[in-house]
Design an enzyme around this catalytic site. Sequence first.
Site, PDB file in Angstrom:
ATOM      1  N   ALA A   1       0.847  -1.202   0.000  1.00  0.00           N
ATOM      2  CA  ALA A   1       0.000   0.000   0.000  1.00  0.00           C
ATOM      3  C   ALA A   1       0.875   1.242   0.000  1.00  0.00           C
ATOM      4  O   ALA A   1       0.660   2.186   0.763  1.00  0.00           O
ATOM      5  CB  ALA A   1      -0.930  -0.008   1.205  1.00  0.00           C
TER       6      ALA A   1
ATOM      7  N   GLY B   1       7.948  -1.923  -3.885  1.00  0.00           N
ATOM      8  CA  GLY B   1       9.062  -0.983  -3.903  1.00  0.00           C
ATOM      9  C   GLY B   1       9.961  -1.229  -5.100  1.00  0.00           C
ATOM     10  O   GLY B   1       9.722  -2.133  -5.909  1.00  0.00           O
TER      11      GLY B   1
ATOM     12  N   HIS C   1      -9.178  34.902  -4.257  1.00  0.00           N
ATOM     13  CA  HIS C   1     -10.431  34.296  -3.804  1.00  0.00           C
ATOM     14  C   HIS C   1     -11.382  34.148  -4.986  1.00  0.00           C
ATOM     15  O   HIS C   1     -11.497  35.070  -5.782  1.00  0.00           O
ATOM     16  CB  HIS C   1     -11.080  35.167  -2.740  1.00  0.00           C
ATOM     17  CG  HIS C   1     -12.419  34.665  -2.320  1.00  0.00           C
ATOM     18  ND1 HIS C   1     -12.565  33.589  -1.465  1.00  0.00           N
ATOM     19  CD2 HIS C   1     -13.674  35.049  -2.667  1.00  0.00           C
ATOM     20  CE1 HIS C   1     -13.848  33.352  -1.285  1.00  0.00           C
ATOM     21  NE2 HIS C   1     -14.558  34.216  -2.011  1.00  0.00           N
TER      22      HIS C   1
ATOM     23  N   ALA D   1       3.724  -4.499  -5.848  1.00  0.00           N
ATOM     24  CA  ALA D   1       4.183  -3.091  -5.784  1.00  0.00           C
ATOM     25  C   ALA D   1       4.851  -2.881  -4.432  1.00  0.00           C
ATOM     26  O   ALA D   1       4.407  -2.067  -3.619  1.00  0.00           O
ATOM     27  CB  ALA D   1       2.996  -2.153  -5.980  1.00  0.00           C
TER      28      ALA D   1
HETATM   29  P1  AMP Z   1       6.745   1.721  -1.520  1.00  0.00           P
HETATM   30  O1  AMP Z   1       8.088   1.398  -0.940  1.00  0.00           O
HETATM   31  O2  AMP Z   1       6.207   3.076  -1.161  1.00  0.00           O
HETATM   32  O3  AMP Z   1       6.667   1.438  -2.989  1.00  0.00           O
HETATM   33  O4  AMP Z   1       5.722   0.708  -0.840  1.00  0.00           O
HETATM   34  C1  AMP Z   1       5.871  -0.689  -0.857  1.00  0.00           C
HETATM   35  C2  AMP Z   1       5.035  -1.269   0.278  1.00  0.00           C
HETATM   36  O5  AMP Z   1       5.021  -2.698   0.141  1.00  0.00           O
HETATM   37  C3  AMP Z   1       5.591  -0.967   1.662  1.00  0.00           C
HETATM   38  O6  AMP Z   1       4.598  -0.313   2.427  1.00  0.00           O
HETATM   39  C4  AMP Z   1       5.924  -2.354   2.246  1.00  0.00           C
HETATM   40  O7  AMP Z   1       5.649  -2.433   3.623  1.00  0.00           O
HETATM   41  C5  AMP Z   1       4.998  -3.275   1.446  1.00  0.00           C
HETATM   42  N1  AMP Z   1       5.454  -4.681   1.399  1.00  0.00           N
HETATM   43  C6  AMP Z   1       6.718  -5.132   1.171  1.00  0.00           C
HETATM   44  N2  AMP Z   1       6.767  -6.496   1.202  1.00  0.00           N
HETATM   45  C7  AMP Z   1       5.496  -6.930   1.456  1.00  0.00           C
HETATM   46  C8  AMP Z   1       4.868  -8.225   1.622  1.00  0.00           C
HETATM   47  N3  AMP Z   1       5.562  -9.366   1.532  1.00  0.00           N
HETATM   48  N4  AMP Z   1       3.539  -8.270   1.863  1.00  0.00           N
HETATM   49  C9  AMP Z   1       2.813  -7.144   1.957  1.00  0.00           C
HETATM   50  N5  AMP Z   1       3.345  -5.902   1.821  1.00  0.00           N
HETATM   51  C10 AMP Z   1       4.656  -5.783   1.573  1.00  0.00           C
END
Ligand code: AMP
Length: 475
Positions: A189, A278, A451, A276
């Site tokens: 998320a 990271g 405004h 997604a």
């Molecule tokens: P970002 O780094 O902003 O793209 O967000 C990636 C998100 O993926 C981060 O909030 C992580 O905590 C989440 N994440 C990484 N690995 C997992 C996993 N195995 N299951 C669920 N969420 C994950």
Amino acid sequence: MSDNFDVIVIGGGPAGYPAAVRAAQNKLSVACIDEWKNADGSPVFGGTCLNAGCIPSKALLESTELLHRAQHEFATHGIQLGSIAFDVAAMQKRKATIVKQSTVGILALFKGAGVTPLQGHGKLLPGRQVEFTAHDGTRRVLQARHVVLASGSQPMELRSAPFDCRRIVDSWGALDFDAVPKRLGVIGAGVIGLELGSVWRRLGAEVVVLEALEQFLAMADGQVAKEAQRHFKKQGLDIRLGAKVTGARVEGEEVVVTYTDAKGEQTVTFDKLVVAIGRRPHTKDLLADGTGVVIDGRGFIEVDEHCHTAAENVWAVGDCVRGPMLAHKGKEEGVAVADLIAGLYAEVNYKVIPSVIYTAPEIAWVGQTEEQVKASGRAYKVGNFPFAASGRARAMEAAAGFCKVVAAVDDDEILGVHIVGPMAGELIAEAVLAMEYSASTEDLQRTIHAHPTLSEALHEAALNADKRAVDCLNR
Ligand code: AMP
Ligand code: FAD
């Protein structure tokens, strides 16, 4: 064509191409090497941002937001449309046209500035030589006085849910679906997961977002994250926190995902799954032995505060170095390095890099969150202003969210601005400029805002920091 350049930039994304253009503006001879090929095999400049990131995602977010408004909002304005249909193929075609206009634009910029575009692979050799392998396989060794590495990043793969490019896809794959999946799973998320989840949710997919962390949008201000989470829930995004994905397997036309949460092991089935979680720096086959460039433990190219690597006159910018993986951060680093190479003054102010999430409502911030300021121990004050009290936001039927200013008590300096609401990504620019000039809340308070505009919300939030807001209760 000469094989000697003042500057060779490896990577033509939003960090590399601005570095090349600015270096050429500084009257240096410049080549920019990029190896990106689109799905149809066409080589293009622009990197992730233009081809598979910022631009295509914003194109789809815009189309689907319009659909959502037509379906849910137009009637409130007294506009009756009858039945509303949508055409995913037409949305994708529009997206592709926008991407193409943008990537062609880079070639025009290169031509105008006098940058030599080289499409193929670049590899740094010792002594600032660069081996260039064109897409047709021909090789040349080029010599540069300075080399700028801008090789970007790539999506991280979850070992337990490997991409199969059909059912389990990365963010690029999720931008290219040709039909709306009935059940879409998103792992992560973060910014990308929420934007892509929103796109397909608005088109009718049942979207489940699985996030390992217990806290929603941990990098954002807590109050903003809470407000955003409320809206996403209302939109039908099923965001499951504390849900750590442990595996995904394709079974026929479905993907079965397992995750653990507080209740134990869970299983959920999707038609498509977007991973997604990271991005990681991309440095594959970028450096020959003996260049002197150092890669750190996390795979980033090590640089100092001026983006200079451990090798003389070799620089690195953008997603392949430390700092937020954002296009505008890479761009500023790219132009700064090009100016430093030309002997000019340049500096990147890492303290005031804005972040934007292009959901509805939009989320944007700059500087420190209230939680970070609190943890720092510095006495602070907070000013809030709800868009519900903004005439313009109400007229736009977009009166959700708020502007928040966090400022120091001692000298009134603005330490952070956090916005969740309409056009937050545009509104944050004023806060960025204010903070770039170390403005106080009083500076914002004394600045006249037209405004009725959304920007008045920031003005009033600054006034509210001293409990002097006029258009809302000063709580
Ligand atoms: P970002 O780094 O902003 O793209 O967000 C990636 C998100 O993926 C981060 O909030 C992580 O905590 C989440 N994440 C990484 N690995 C997992 C996993 N195995 N299951 C669920 N969420 C994950
Ligand atoms: P890249 O854009 O990855 O470009 C690097 C280029 O270098 C690529 O073309 C690559 O092919 C090339 N390259 C690499 N190695 C070599 C080599 N050895 N030889 C030749 N060429 C090479 N950021 C924002 O700021 N705003 C957003 O709204 C936003 N939305 C996003 C949405 C999605 C879905 C994704 C995936 C990302 C988004 N980002 C956004 C992040 C943004 O795309 C990146 O921060 C940005 O693209 C990084 O720029 P860069 O130039 O460092 O790298």
